[in-house]
Design a protein around this motif. Structure first.
Motif, PDB file in Angstrom:
ATOM      1  N   VAL A 161      41.578 126.305 -25.786  1.00  0.00           N
ATOM      2  CA  VAL A 161      40.627 127.315 -26.244  1.00  0.00           C
ATOM      3  C   VAL A 161      39.324 127.092 -25.486  1.00  0.00           C
ATOM      4  O   VAL A 161      38.769 125.993 -25.512  1.00  0.00           O
ATOM      5  N   VAL A 162      38.873 128.139 -24.819  1.00  0.00           N
ATOM      6  CA  VAL A 162      37.656 128.063 -24.005  1.00  0.00           C
ATOM      7  C   VAL A 162      36.512 128.734 -24.758  1.00  0.00           C
ATOM      8  O   VAL A 162      36.600 129.911 -25.123  1.00  0.00           O
ATOM      9  N   VAL A 163      35.448 127.981 -24.987  1.00  0.00           N
ATOM     10  CA  VAL A 163      34.281 128.506 -25.701  1.00  0.00           C
ATOM     11  C   VAL A 163      33.096 128.566 -24.741  1.00  0.00           C
ATOM     12  O   VAL A 163      32.603 127.523 -24.293  1.00  0.00           O
ATOM     13  N   PRO A 164      32.608 129.764 -24.408  1.00  0.00           N
ATOM     14  CA  PRO A 164      31.432 129.860 -23.537  1.00  0.00           C
ATOM     15  C   PRO A 164      30.163 129.435 -24.276  1.00  0.00           C
ATOM     16  O   PRO A 164      29.841 129.980 -25.337  1.00  0.00           O
ATOM     17  N   ALA A 181      38.866 132.389 -14.200  1.00  0.00           N
ATOM     18  CA  ALA A 181      39.292 130.993 -14.293  1.00  0.00           C
ATOM     19  C   ALA A 181      40.489 130.854 -15.233  1.00  0.00           C
ATOM     20  O   ALA A 181      41.410 130.071 -14.982  1.00  0.00           O
ATOM     21  N   LEU A 182      40.497 131.622 -16.318  1.00  0.00           N
ATOM     22  CA  LEU A 182      41.620 131.557 -17.253  1.00  0.00           C
ATOM     23  C   LEU A 182      42.923 132.024 -16.609  1.00  0.00           C
ATOM     24  O   LEU A 182      43.989 131.502 -16.919  1.00  0.00           O
ATOM     25  N   ARG A 183      42.826 132.986 -15.713  1.00  0.00           N
ATOM     26  CA  ARG A 183      44.044 133.469 -15.056  1.00  0.00           C
ATOM     27  C   ARG A 183      44.686 132.390 -14.183  1.00  0.00           C
ATOM     28  O   ARG A 183      45.886 132.436 -13.907  1.00  0.00           O
ATOM     29  N   GLY A 184      43.890 131.406 -13.792  1.00  0.00           N
ATOM     30  CA  GLY A 184      44.425 130.303 -13.004  1.00  0.00           C
ATOM     31  C   GLY A 184      44.771 129.082 -13.831  1.00  0.00           C
ATOM     32  O   GLY A 184      45.069 128.013 -13.284  1.00  0.00           O
ATOM     33  N   SER A 185      44.776 129.239 -15.165  1.00  0.00           N
ATOM     34  CA  SER A 185      45.038 128.099 -16.043  1.00  0.00           C
ATOM     35  C   SER A 185      46.486 127.634 -15.906  1.00  0.00           C
ATOM     36  O   SER A 185      47.422 128.437 -15.816  1.00  0.00           O
ATOM     37  N   ARG A 186      46.672 126.344 -15.921  1.00  0.00           N
ATOM     38  CA  ARG A 186      48.018 125.761 -15.824  1.00  0.00           C
ATOM     39  C   ARG A 186      48.804 125.938 -17.116  1.00  0.00           C
ATOM     40  O   ARG A 186      50.039 125.992 -17.107  1.00  0.00           O
ATOM     41  N   GLY A 187      48.111 126.019 -18.234  1.00  0.00           N
ATOM     42  CA  GLY A 187      48.761 126.203 -19.526  1.00  0.00           C
ATOM     43  C   GLY A 187      48.184 127.409 -20.237  1.00  0.00           C
ATOM     44  O   GLY A 187      47.272 128.066 -19.734  1.00  0.00           O
ATOM     45  N   PRO A 188      48.702 127.749 -21.420  1.00  0.00           N
ATOM     46  CA  PRO A 188      48.157 128.873 -22.187  1.00  0.00           C
ATOM     47  C   PRO A 188      46.694 128.631 -22.547  1.00  0.00           C
ATOM     48  O   PRO A 188      46.315 127.515 -22.910  1.00  0.00           O
ATOM     49  N   ALA A 189      45.901 129.682 -22.428  1.00  0.00           N
ATOM     50  CA  ALA A 189      44.466 129.536 -22.699  1.00  0.00           C
ATOM     51  C   ALA A 189      43.932 130.786 -23.377  1.00  0.00           C
ATOM     52  O   ALA A 189      44.368 131.904 -23.077  1.00  0.00           O
ATOM     53  N   ALA A 190      43.015 130.601 -24.293  1.00  0.00           N
ATOM     54  CA  ALA A 190      42.373 131.701 -25.010  1.00  0.00           C
ATOM     55  C   ALA A 190      40.866 131.571 -24.841  1.00  0.00           C
ATOM     56  O   ALA A 190      40.316 130.470 -24.908  1.00  0.00           O
ATOM     57  N   LEU A 191      40.217 132.698 -24.644  1.00  0.00           N
ATOM     58  CA  LEU A 191      38.767 132.735 -24.465  1.00  0.00           C
ATOM     59  C   LEU A 191      38.115 133.307 -25.712  1.00  0.00           C
ATOM     60  O   LEU A 191      38.485 134.388 -26.181  1.00  0.00           O
ATOM     61  N   TYR A 200      36.142 127.966 -31.910  1.00  0.00           N
ATOM     62  CA  TYR A 200      37.474 127.407 -31.638  1.00  0.00           C
ATOM     63  C   TYR A 200      38.447 127.795 -32.745  1.00  0.00           C
ATOM     64  O   TYR A 200      39.568 128.252 -32.478  1.00  0.00           O
ATOM     65  N   ARG A 201      38.041 127.615 -33.985  1.00  0.00           N
ATOM     66  CA  ARG A 201      38.936 127.913 -35.112  1.00  0.00           C
ATOM     67  C   ARG A 201      39.316 129.389 -35.145  1.00  0.00           C
ATOM     68  O   ARG A 201      40.458 129.742 -35.491  1.00  0.00           O
ATOM     69  N   GLU A 202      38.383 130.278 -34.815  1.00  0.00           N
ATOM     70  CA  GLU A 202      38.672 131.704 -34.767  1.00  0.00           C
ATOM     71  C   GLU A 202      39.803 131.985 -33.789  1.00  0.00           C
ATOM     72  O   GLU A 202      40.724 132.758 -34.077  1.00  0.00           O
ATOM     73  N   ALA A 203      39.730 131.384 -32.619  1.00  0.00           N
ATOM     74  CA  ALA A 203      40.738 131.623 -31.583  1.00  0.00           C
ATOM     75  C   ALA A 203      42.088 131.042 -31.991  1.00  0.00           C
ATOM     76  O   ALA A 203      43.138 131.665 -31.783  1.00  0.00           O
ATOM     77  N   VAL A 204      42.082 129.860 -32.556  1.00  0.00           N
ATOM     78  CA  VAL A 204      43.338 129.233 -32.972  1.00  0.00           C
ATOM     79  C   VAL A 204      43.997 130.067 -34.053  1.00  0.00           C
ATOM     80  O   VAL A 204      45.220 130.287 -34.041  1.00  0.00           O
ATOM     81  N   SER A 205      43.198 130.564 -34.972  1.00  0.00           N
ATOM     82  CA  SER A 205      43.739 131.356 -36.077  1.00  0.00           C
ATOM     83  C   SER A 205      44.276 132.702 -35.587  1.00  0.00           C
ATOM     84  O   SER A 205      45.388 133.108 -35.934  1.00  0.00           O
ATOM     85  N   LEU A 247      45.069 133.737 -32.472  1.00  0.00           N
ATOM     86  CA  LEU A 247      46.089 133.712 -31.428  1.00  0.00           C
ATOM     87  C   LEU A 247      47.221 132.738 -31.723  1.00  0.00           C
ATOM     88  O   LEU A 247      48.160 132.602 -30.955  1.00  0.00           O
ATOM     89  N   ARG A 248      47.110 132.020 -32.857  1.00  0.00           N
ATOM     90  CA  ARG A 248      48.159 131.100 -33.296  1.00  0.00           C
ATOM     91  C   ARG A 248      48.467 130.037 -32.244  1.00  0.00           C
ATOM     92  O   ARG A 248      49.626 129.703 -31.992  1.00  0.00           O
ATOM     93  N   ILE A 249      47.411 129.536 -31.655  1.00  0.00           N
ATOM     94  CA  ILE A 249      47.576 128.391 -30.764  1.00  0.00           C
ATOM     95  C   ILE A 249      47.638 127.146 -31.642  1.00  0.00           C
ATOM     96  O   ILE A 249      46.795 126.968 -32.531  1.00  0.00           O
ATOM     97  N   ALA A 250      48.587 126.291 -31.426  1.00  0.00           N
ATOM     98  CA  ALA A 250      48.751 125.115 -32.278  1.00  0.00           C
ATOM     99  C   ALA A 250      47.543 124.229 -32.211  1.00  0.00           C
ATOM    100  O   ALA A 250      47.129 123.820 -31.135  1.00  0.00           O
ATOM    101  N   ALA A 251      46.944 123.953 -33.357  1.00  0.00           N
ATOM    102  CA  ALA A 251      45.754 123.107 -33.389  1.00  0.00           C
ATOM    103  C   ALA A 251      46.153 121.645 -33.395  1.00  0.00           C
ATOM    104  O   ALA A 251      47.267 121.298 -33.752  1.00  0.00           O
TER     105      ALA A 251
END
Length: 230
Positions: free
Chosen positions: A59-62, A78-88, A219-224, A226-230
């Motif tokens: 999770v990327v927080v500006p 930069a996110l498009r070049g991420s090696r793993g799943p990423a949420a902004l 961070y918590r908003e994005a995890v919730s 997008l259901r990224i495992a915390a």
């Protein structure tokens, strides 16, 4: 487990970059997860390099106070070049939490509650930054209880000189430095505000614990959502 990656603008001023690192460390402790500080430019590690370095969900927080080119172009690229799943996430500002910190900085500078304030931001040529600053203005006016005008150092917006001149019609003027970290822009704000006749100039927002908690909330908003495992 996902990780937190914060991304600040970056500056050649060491103390300015340290603010981002301190906020990230505080947010990491609050969340109990690994976290890395990154930058758009002028300092390493760059966000693109951090995202390309690991397949761990991120999770990327500006650490930015409004939208603009970095939020809309640089960081998504930069996110498009991420090696793993990423949420902004959305940037830190505008937010009532920042207004509360601004109020504390104004009081620490000696400003009188309810007196006229000029909120000075770095500025942007992106039209979407205008409503962001207008909302930040309303947040500050709500907690300060007095007139708040907005000025910018660069890009579109009113000059510091004009804003201070208008605000002075209501009494001695305080300038709220709507910047996260010290650097070129904070020095510019102090110089312009003093030359324009402002009586008080607040410090930057800095690594305030309330802002670190805001980073954790983003961070918590994005995890919730997008259901990224915390």
């Amino acid at each position: 487990m996902s990780r937190l990656v914060t991304v600040a603008h970056g500056t050649r001023v060491v103390a300015g970059n340290q603010i981002a690192a301190d906020l990230t460390a505080q947010a990491s402790a609050l969340l109990g997860i690994p976290a890395t500080t990154s930058y758009v430019e002028l300092c390493s590690p760059l966000v693109a390099d951090v995202l390309a370095s690991s397949p761990v969900p991120t999770v990327v927080v500006p650490l930015l106070l409004s939208t603009g080119f970095h939020v809309k172009v640089d960081i998504p690229e930069a996110l498009r070049g991420s090696r793993g799943p990423a949420a902004l996430t959305r940037p830190l500002g505008p937010d009532p939490v920042l207004a509360a910190v601004q109020k504390r900085r104004l009081l620490a500078a000696g400003a009188r509650p309810g007196g006229p304030v000029v909120m000075v931001a770095a500025g942007s040529n992106d039209p979407d930054a205008v409503p962001d600053l207008a909302l930040a203005q309303r947040h500050l006016a709500a907690v300060w209880g007095g007139p708040v005008l907005v000025a910018t150092v660069s890009g579109a917006g009113r000059s510091v000189e004009d804003a201070v001149a208008e605000a002075s019609l209501y009494g001695d003027v305080a300038v709220s430095t709507y910047l996260l970290s010290p650097g070129f822009f904070s020095r510019k704000v102090a110089t312009l505000a003093t030359d324009a006749g402002a009586r008080w100039v607040s410090e930057v927002l800095g690594a305030d614990p309330a802002i670190a908690a805001l980073v954790a909330d983003r961070y918590r908003e994005a995890v919730s959502a997008l259901r990224i495992a915390a």
